[in-house]
Write a protein that holds these residues in place. Structure first.
Motif, short mmCIF file in Angstrom:
data_model
loop_
_atom_site.label_atom_id
_atom_site.label_comp_id
_atom_site.label_asym_id
_atom_site.label_seq_id
_atom_site.Cartn_x
_atom_site.Cartn_y
_atom_site.Cartn_z
N PHE A 59 0.83 -1.20 0.00
CA PHE A 59 0.00 0.00 0.00
C PHE A 59 0.87 1.25 0.00
N LYS A 60 0.62 2.13 -0.96
CA LYS A 60 1.40 3.36 -1.05
C LYS A 60 1.20 4.24 0.19
N LEU A 61 -0.01 4.33 0.70
CA LEU A 61 -0.34 5.15 1.89
C LEU A 61 0.27 6.56 1.74
N LEU A 62 1.17 6.93 2.65
CA LEU A 62 1.79 8.26 2.58
C LEU A 62 3.16 8.19 1.92
N GLY A 63 3.32 7.23 1.04
CA GLY A 63 4.57 7.07 0.32
C GLY A 63 5.44 5.95 0.86
N SER A 64 4.93 5.18 1.83
CA SER A 64 5.76 4.17 2.48
C SER A 64 5.70 2.79 1.81
N TYR A 65 4.70 2.54 0.95
CA TYR A 65 4.53 1.22 0.32
C TYR A 65 4.61 0.11 1.37
N THR A 66 3.74 0.24 2.33
CA THR A 66 3.71 -0.70 3.45
C THR A 66 3.20 -2.06 3.00
N PRO A 67 3.86 -3.15 3.42
CA PRO A 67 3.30 -4.47 3.14
C PRO A 67 1.85 -4.55 3.60
N PRO A 68 1.03 -5.38 2.93
CA PRO A 68 -0.41 -5.18 2.97
C PRO A 68 -1.22 -5.87 4.07
N LYS A 436 0.60 17.74 10.43
CA LYS A 436 0.76 16.41 9.81
C LYS A 436 -0.07 16.39 8.53
N PRO A 437 0.10 15.37 7.65
CA PRO A 437 -0.71 15.34 6.43
C PRO A 437 -2.19 15.52 6.74
#
Lengths: 549, 221
Positions: A59-68, A436-437
């Motif tokens: 997941f791109k989220l806030l640019g982190s491409y976190t495992p899903p 924060k965002p």
């Protein structure tokens, strides 16, 4: 029977501790939690994430491409409980409860002590550990990742005696790679070290078949990850490496030593200094994590009194290093901090969370030694330690944290969303400086319909999802603009201007005919947001002054 | 004996802390080195004379450290700490005031927290081998004490010490330990009263490795 009852009570206590006021403590929801929760909501309603990507592998989220995995597991939670702090944090809290059970099984399996009570005592202190609690109360993947890692480690330990556990162990470790970035580095490192240290057993004829099956299956479930392994998204965390710091130190030292020697010298120095920090009593027992979102006020990863059993445990571990269980604990202890030691963050409890397991095992060794030496005197001391720990935890978690770290945790955005809802037809400008965002916090609390947010993002992202790693938050959400205040323009139009206490001064409000319509304060009374209604007519009637912005 | 001295001098020369102390004050530096040498010898030969000399020199070094340490008033709050304590007292539920006021605002709490902080700094391995990096103490110009390349020798020395008759002399570390925990240390130089313990352990490692190499060379020839 007594042990079973005590174990059940331990689980009930852990569940109560991890779930009590889960939605209120910490106060607010910070950007990463909100991002995870909203993407789960978006998946639930549309089958796509906030960028419009259907069922991403990361997941791109806030640019982190976190495992899903954590985000997908949050979908049923959001479906059941709605979009709120509890639903986002629930998976993390439940993972922590299962983790206490896994740790208990690991302590029993390692046979640290012949005493039946030691696994219970050790697991109780594990459940009380601040390092675990701060992560279990956060709606992110760290605790789930730790659970899968601990389960994999436990299975591999059992696998040294019963081959069939090898398959489960490698499979679970492989699955943990779908939970967090740390696991991507830690699992290969730990697995390789495990194979080397226990090679005599693992590569014997009777074990080889299960070993190969386990590793093959582990690789098989990595096929989705292999599909994106060579995209920028997979290695987005590479920027955390401290190469620039090493070069800076080497350049400084080239007055005395040649650069060809200076760079390796300082690279090794940087790594070892980071690595040893994760064993330093100062970092573990006395200083909080420097990141205010990863720590409690006035409390470190462990309680201060645990330094005593820790130092005893290290001594015992070194003395008994040739025993199988000690070898295993040493292997865990030396491998788990490596991924965190490769990053520039000084003592990151988030990235080094897997080290919690071996460090707590070392502390348990020390507790066991003290228990054996003190005999009957041990019980009152254990009770005092529990009470003291509970007091420190109550003070830091339920008193200081909700007051002093509220803004750090995104407190105020929910109230801001409520204010925005009162003006559905008004244009609103939110100054995001020092915040924060903003977009994702508002999307979460309003809540914004997912198709609307998907269309607000740059549409090229969904087509090049794993290549387009730059993070550019949307600046327009429905009637909301997220940008700096344009004084030459905004005060002459009918709108609401929102910012923190520095965005609009009382002098500016007076000069530009701005009327304060709301104020949101933190629990200590400090202003977080102010909202001003513009009055273009009044402004035009006022004498022109030089624009101050 | 000559080889012991040689390896001892090599250990002192390899330590940046020795040079820092000598540059700061030659008498201090010489005292630290002399203390280390006496302690080092007493590990091999724990005769009463050497033990008494070690005690005397370590005490002298500790007094030197105490004299140089700024005497922050450990039984008082700084103005910032007073403000924080007052704010924090207000954060507690009112029914807990009878405990929490004592916990947050008493001088004893300030003293205990300072001592805990001093203790945590003294037992931090990063202080000695990485100049507290990556968690440098705020407002402190940390000095490099021992290079990280000496860590394996330090660990080896700790292992070797168990076999020496004079290993119990290392308990003399409790003298500087106690004073450093209570009073702190001069941050720019670090807790130099601990220098002899590190220097003697590293010297021991150098000596043992040197002996092994000598034996191996003799066997070869």
């Amino acid at each position: 029977m007594k042990t079973t009852v005590a174990f059940i009570l331990l689980i009930i206590f852990s569940a109560a501790l991890f779930l009590y006021q889960l939605d209120k403590v910490p106060a607010g929801l910070y950007a990463d939690e909100v991002s995870t929760g909203y993407n789960a909501y978006s998946l639930l309603l549309t089958g796509k994430d906030e960028y419009g990507k259907p069922y991403p592998i990361a997941f791109k989220l806030l640019g982190s491409y976190t495992p899903p995995l954590y985000t997908y597991l949050t979908v049923p939670s959001v479906w059941l409980f709605g979009l709120n702090a509890f639903s986002v944090r629930l998976v993390s809290a439940l993972s922590a409860v299962l983790l206490v059970i896994t740790f208990y099984l690991l302590v029993r399996g390692l046979r640290i002590s012949s005493s039946r009570s030691l696994p219970l005592i050790a697991s109780l202190f594990f459940a009380l550990t601040p390092w675990l609690i701060i992560n279990n109360r956060t709606g992110h993947e760290a605790t789930l990742a730790l659970l899968l890692f601990a389960a994999g480690v436990f299975s591999l330990w059992k696998g040294l005696k019963e081959q069939s556990f090898l398959v489960l162990g490698f499979l679970t470790l492989s699955a943990s790679i779908y939970t967090g970035h740390t696991a991507k580095f830690l699992v290969p490192i730990f697995s390789l070290a495990y194979l080397i240290v226990f090679r005599k057993t693992l590569f014997s004829k009777s074990y080889l078949k299960m070993l190969v099956a386990g590793i093959a299956l582990a690789f098989f479930i990595q096929i989705p990850n292999l599909a994106i392994a060579f995209t920028p998204a997979f290695s987005v965390k590479g920027q955390l490496f401290y190469s620039s710091e090493v070069v800076r130190q080497a350049n400084y030292a080239t007055q005395t030593i040649p650069q060809s020697l200076a760079i390796p010298y300082f690279a090794i120095r940087e790594f070892l200094s980071q690595f040893f920090t994760y064993f330093s009593p100062r970092s573990l027992f006395f200083l909080p994590d420097p990141d205010p979102q990863r720590s409690f006020p006035e409390l470190s990863a462990f309680y201060p009194w645990m330094v005593i059993p820790y130092l005893i445990g290290i001594t015992i571990l070194i003395k008994t290093r040739k025993e199988l269980s000690s070898k295993f604990i040493l292997l865990l202890a030396l491998s788990t901090p490596i991924p965190a030691a490769l990053t520039k963050d000084p003592f990151s409890t988030y990235r080094a969370l897997p080290a919690l397991i071996p460090l707590m095992l070392i502390i348990s060794l020390g507790i066991n030694w003290l228990k054996e030496k003190l005999g009957k005197a041990a019980l009152p001391l254990i009770i005092i330690a529990i009470i003291y720990s509970l007091f420190l935890l109550w003070r830091s978690l339920f008193v200081l944290l909700p007051h002093e770290r509220a803004v750090t945790w995104g407190y105020g955005f929910q109230a801001l969303a409520e204010e925005i809802k009162k003006h559905p037809d008004q244009k609103i400008v939110i100054d995001p400086s020092r915040l924060k965002p903003v977009y994702i916090e508002l999307a979460y609390f309003l809540p914004l319909p997912p198709p609307l947010l998907q269309d607000s993002h740059d549409l090229t992202v969904r087509d090049n999802y794993y290549q387009h790693v730059a993070f550019n938050p949307p600046s327009n959400l429905s009637n909301i603009e997220i940008r700096g205040i344009i004084w030459e323009k905004d005060i002459y139009e009918e709108k609401i201007i929102v910012g923190d206490e520095f965005a609009v001064s009382p002098v500016q409000a007076e000069e530009h005919a701005l009327r304060k319509i709301f104020e949101i304060r933190d629990p200590l009374g400090k202003i977080i947001f102010q909202g001003f209604q513009t009055d273009p007519i009044e402004k035009r009637l006022k004498k022109p002054k030089s624009h101050s912005s | 004996m000559a080889r012991k001295v040689l390896w001892f001098l090599a250990a002192c020369a390899s330590s940046l802390w020795s040079w820092e102390l000598l540059i700061f004050n030659p008498y201090l530096g010489l005292l630290a080195i002399a203390t280390s040498f006496i302690l080092y010898l007493s590990l091999f030969n724990p005769i009463r004379k050497l033990l008494l000399l070690s005690l005397l020199f370590i005490s002298a070094l500790t007094v030197f450290q105490i004299k140089l340490t700024p005497k922050d008033l450990i039984l008082s709050f700084t103005p910032a700490e007073k403000t924080l304590a007052r704010v924090r007292t207000g954060e507690y539920p009112p029914y807990t005031n009878f405990i929490t006021r004592r916990w947050e605002e008493r001088k004893e709490s300030a003293a205990v927290s300072v001592m805990i902080r001093n203790f945590s700094e003294v037992i931090d391995p990063n202080l000695y081998f990485f100049a507290s990096h990556p968690r440098e103490r705020i407002g402190t110009g940390e000095v490099e004490k021992f290079s990280y390349l000496l860590i394996p020798f330090f660990i080896h020395g700790l292992v070797m010490i168990r076999k020496l008759p004079g290993k119990h002399n290392l308990f003399l570390i409790s003298i500087p330990a106690l004073t450093t925990i209570i009073l702190g240390d001069i941050k720019t130089l670090g807790p130099f009263a601990f220098y002899p313990f590190f220097a003697s352990i590293i010297s021991l490692s150098f000596f043992k490795i040197g002996e092994k190499i000598k034996l191996w060379a003799e066997k070869k020839s």
